[in-house]
Design a protein around this motif. Structure first.
Motif, PDB file in Angstrom:
ATOM      1  N   LEU A   1      -1.575  11.278   5.548  1.00  0.00           N
ATOM      2  CA  LEU A   1      -0.768  10.384   4.892  1.00  0.00           C
ATOM      3  C   LEU A   1       0.523  10.526   5.648  1.00  0.00           C
ATOM      4  CD1 LEU A   1      -0.061   8.228   2.937  1.00  0.00           C
ATOM      5  CD2 LEU A   1       0.204   9.979   1.183  1.00  0.00           C
TER       6      LEU A   1
ATOM      7  N   ARG B   1       0.677   8.976   9.061  1.00  0.00           N
ATOM      8  CA  ARG B   1       0.358   7.477   9.121  1.00  0.00           C
ATOM      9  C   ARG B   1       1.901   6.942   8.727  1.00  0.00           C
ATOM     10  NH1 ARG B   1      -2.779   6.867   4.692  1.00  0.00           N
ATOM     11  NH2 ARG B   1      -4.547   7.168   6.047  1.00  0.00           N
ATOM     12  N   HIS B   2       2.772   7.525   7.992  1.00  0.00           N
ATOM     13  CA  HIS B   2       4.001   6.986   7.523  1.00  0.00           C
ATOM     14  C   HIS B   2       5.376   7.737   8.196  1.00  0.00           C
ATOM     15  CE1 HIS B   2       2.028   3.985   5.150  1.00  0.00           C
ATOM     16  NE2 HIS B   2       1.396   4.984   4.472  1.00  0.00           N
TER      17      HIS B   2
ATOM     18  N   SER C   1       0.780  -1.204   0.043  1.00  0.00           N
ATOM     19  CA  SER C   1       0.057  -0.015  -0.092  1.00  0.00           C
ATOM     20  C   SER C   1       0.939   1.494  -0.110  1.00  0.00           C
ATOM     21  CB  SER C   1      -1.072   0.084   1.290  1.00  0.00           C
ATOM     22  OG  SER C   1      -0.266   0.258   2.422  1.00  0.00           O
ATOM     23  N   LEU C   2       2.193   1.210   0.647  1.00  0.00           N
ATOM     24  CA  LEU C   2       2.968   2.314   0.627  1.00  0.00           C
ATOM     25  C   LEU C   2       3.893   2.172  -0.531  1.00  0.00           C
ATOM     26  CD1 LEU C   2       4.158   4.874   1.766  1.00  0.00           C
ATOM     27  CD2 LEU C   2       5.611   3.474   3.275  1.00  0.00           C
TER      28      LEU C   2
ATOM     29  N   ASP D   1      -0.996   4.571  -0.769  1.00  0.00           N
ATOM     30  CA  ASP D   1      -0.457   5.752  -0.625  1.00  0.00           C
ATOM     31  C   ASP D   1       1.083   6.065  -1.252  1.00  0.00           C
ATOM     32  OD1 ASP D   1      -2.126   5.926   1.346  1.00  0.00           O
ATOM     33  OD2 ASP D   1      -0.930   4.724   2.989  1.00  0.00           O
TER      34      ASP D   1
ATOM     35  N   SER E   1      -0.952  15.431   1.834  1.00  0.00           N
ATOM     36  CA  SER E   1      -1.940  15.103   2.732  1.00  0.00           C
ATOM     37  C   SER E   1      -1.071  14.838   4.168  1.00  0.00           C
ATOM     38  CB  SER E   1      -2.295  13.603   2.366  1.00  0.00           C
ATOM     39  OG  SER E   1      -3.214  12.865   3.420  1.00  0.00           O
TER      40      SER E   1
ATOM     41  N   ARG F   1      -3.795   8.277  -2.449  1.00  0.00           N
ATOM     42  CA  ARG F   1      -3.291   9.433  -1.586  1.00  0.00           C
ATOM     43  C   ARG F   1      -1.882   9.927  -1.954  1.00  0.00           C
ATOM     44  NH1 ARG F   1      -6.693   5.871   1.103  1.00  0.00           N
ATOM     45  NH2 ARG F   1      -4.713   4.373   1.242  1.00  0.00           N
ATOM     46  N   TYR F   2      -1.822  11.210  -1.518  1.00  0.00           N
ATOM     47  CA  TYR F   2      -0.265  11.558  -2.271  1.00  0.00           C
ATOM     48  C   TYR F   2       0.522  12.461  -1.270  1.00  0.00           C
ATOM     49  CZ  TYR F   2       2.692  13.730  -5.719  1.00  0.00           C
ATOM     50  OH  TYR F   2       3.682  14.367  -6.395  1.00  0.00           O
TER      51      TYR F   2
END
Length: 293
Positions: free
Chosen positions: A146, A149-150, A66-67, A91, A143, A116-117
């Motif tokens: 985002l 999250r990371h 997903s990343l 993502d 974002s 998402r970017y």
């Protein structure tokens, strides 16, 4: 796998140039499961030996995690690599060097594909990646959710600095700082040129130059304060009128030393223009307004 490895975020990385390879090795060393792809497959071979999974295509690589982190040559390369990939729910973190406009356009392009970017402007060279206290970091914009999250995963290769929801802000910060760097290099080049033909050791001159630049650097805070407040005469130490009066000596010295003034003349001309507009009691901040069209 160890429990520690399982807990690490899996990453897909597209692009294995010098920077991409440095990023890959850092994530691998930190225990992040990594899938890589590069247009030239041979670049992935050493990373496979270090534990990376090598995808046969960008489409395959994107599908794994997903990343998805992209570190390619330019924005056109990003377009080509991701053209057929299913980005829905992904993502996407774009670390490819580009302009603010390109970052914003790519953000919209990504959203249209259901992803998402986040855009990143890397303020480091490959040898600084993964090295604690190297001073390297990455500007991120886009974002905020985002980024949060990371954040921990993105901080593995280099420090992170989030600069705003506008996807173009990271690129803008990147280019602005690098532009200042090149301006400094231009001034240093002119200084070395002035002493080039004399019996002056450049190695002995260098510490004087470096210390002087460091001593002058805090002036940017005064400039920022004046721009924010709108009063360009606030805290002035040496007025624009005084500084313009001194420029003929700099130009004459360059002529006498057989040095082209082309690196400093444009700035001196802006100073004279601002003085002619009545900014004699100001600092040099007014020159900025002449540059903004």
């Amino acid at each position: 796998m160890t429990q520690n490895t399982v807990e690490k975020t899996s990453v897909t990385l597209l692009g294995l140039g010098a920077m991409g390879t440095a990023l890959a090795r850092t994530w691998l060393a930190a225990g992040h499961p990594l899938t890589v792809w590069n247009r030239t497959p041979a670049r992935a071979t050493p990373l496979a030996a270090e534990g990376a999974k090598v995808a046969d295509s960008a489409v395959e690589a994107v599908a794994v995690n997903s990343l998805v982190v992209v570190c390619l040559l330019d924005d056109a390369s990003v377009q080509d690599a991701l053209a057929d990939a299913d980005l829905a729910g992904r993502d996407l973190v774009n670390l490819t060097t580009g302009t603010p406009a390109q970052a914003r356009e790519r953000a919209e392009w990504t959203r249209e594909r259901g992803a998402r970017y986040l855009y990143g402007g890397i303020m480091a060279v490959p040898p600084m990646i993964g090295v604690p206290d190297s001073g390297g970091y990455v500007f991120y914009s886009g974002s905020p959710e985002l980024f949060e999250r990371h954040r921990d995963t993105l901080a593995v290769p280099a420090g992170t600095v989030y600069v705003g929801r506008d996807a173009g802000f990271a690129a803008l910060h990147d280019v602005a700082l690098l532009s200042a760097m090149y301006g400094m290099f231009a001034g240093a080049a002119h200084a070395f040129a002035l002493i080039r033909k004399e019996d002056i050791d450049p190695a002995s001159f260098a510490p004087l130059l470096a210390d002087w630049l460091v001593a002058m650097a805090p002036a940017v805070h005064r400039t920022a304060d004046q721009l924010r407040g709108g009063d360009y005469t606030r805290g002035v130490v040496s007025t624009l009128a005084m500084q313009v009066a001194g420029t003929p000596a700099f130009l004459s010295t360059a002529e006498q030393q057989g040095v082209s003034p082309e690196l400093v003349s444009p700035y001196f001309e802006l100073m004279r223009r601002r003085l002619a507009e009545g900014g004699g009691e100001e600092d040099l901040t007014g020159v900025i307004d002449l540059l903004v069209r």
